[in-house]
Design an enzyme around this catalytic site. Structure first.
Site, PDB file in Angstrom:
ATOM      1  N   SER A 178       0.802  -1.225   0.000  1.00 31.85           N
ATOM      2  CA  SER A 178       0.000   0.000   0.000  1.00 31.85           C
ATOM      3  C   SER A 178       0.833   1.272   0.000  1.00 31.85           C
ATOM      4  O   SER A 178       0.356   2.318  -0.421  1.00 31.85           O
ATOM      5  CB  SER A 178      -0.970   0.016   1.182  1.00 31.85           C
ATOM      6  OG  SER A 178      -0.290   0.249   2.393  1.00 31.85           O
TER       7      SER A 178
ATOM      8  N   LYS B  13       0.122   4.321   6.357  1.00 32.70           N
ATOM      9  CA  LYS B  13      -0.493   5.183   5.347  1.00 32.70           C
ATOM     10  C   LYS B  13       0.041   6.603   5.508  1.00 32.70           C
ATOM     11  O   LYS B  13       0.690   6.931   6.488  1.00 32.70           O
ATOM     12  CB  LYS B  13      -2.025   5.218   5.508  1.00 32.70           C
ATOM     13  CG  LYS B  13      -2.708   3.870   5.604  1.00 32.70           C
ATOM     14  CD  LYS B  13      -2.764   3.161   4.284  1.00 32.70           C
ATOM     15  CE  LYS B  13      -3.537   1.842   4.433  1.00 32.70           C
ATOM     16  NZ  LYS B  13      -3.384   0.997   3.287  1.00 32.70           N
TER      17      LYS B  13
END
EC number: 3.4.21.89
Length: 144
Positions: A35, A82
């Site tokens: 990610s 993230k």
């Protein structure tokens, strides 16, 4: 002999106290998945400084638990890495579902650097109380 022993004992105790303080402030987390590619890759280890939401800046790479809902692992404990794109009070990005015009208190919007990341674009706001901290650097690599 007692002076050397006392000095050695004091040194050992100081080192132990320093290690305890460092452990309370810093954590090492291993990246799993893609990610955050190309910034971080599967298997990278990052040094994370424990932080609260008020100590996070837009653009910081943060480590947090996923929001409530389906988990990807059996025991329900998986850290997400993230990038913070909106903090409490910021306008909600247009590609995040939500009735709010601003990010509510106690929440943040996070995106993975990989456009195929599962992040706030699919899951909405991430709870700030699940924030572990800010990733400072890849171990063996440069600051993030």
């Amino acid at each position: 002999m007692k002076l050397i022993s006392m000095g050695l004992l004091a040194g050992v105790l100081a080192a132990a106290a320093g290690a305890l303080v460092a452990r309370r402030r810093y954590v090492v987390v291993t990246v799993e998945g893609t990610s955050m590619a190309p910034t971080l890759h599967d298997g990278d280890r990052v040094l994370v400084r424990r932080r609260r939401i008020g100590q996070v800046a837009r653009g910081d790479v943060v480590v947090l638990e996923p929001p409530s809902g389906p988990r990807l692992d059996a025991d329900g404990t998986r850290w997400n890495i993230k990038r913070a794109v909106a903090l409490p009070g910021d306008p909600v990005p247009p590609d995040v579902d939500g009735a709010a015009e601003r990010v509510p208190a106690g929440a943040l919007v996070v995106y993975g650097d990989n456009p195929h990341s599962v992040d706030s674009r699919q899951r909405g706001f991430f709870p700030a109380d699940r924030l572990l901290g800010v990733a400072l650097r890849r171990l063996g690599g440069a600051a993030l």
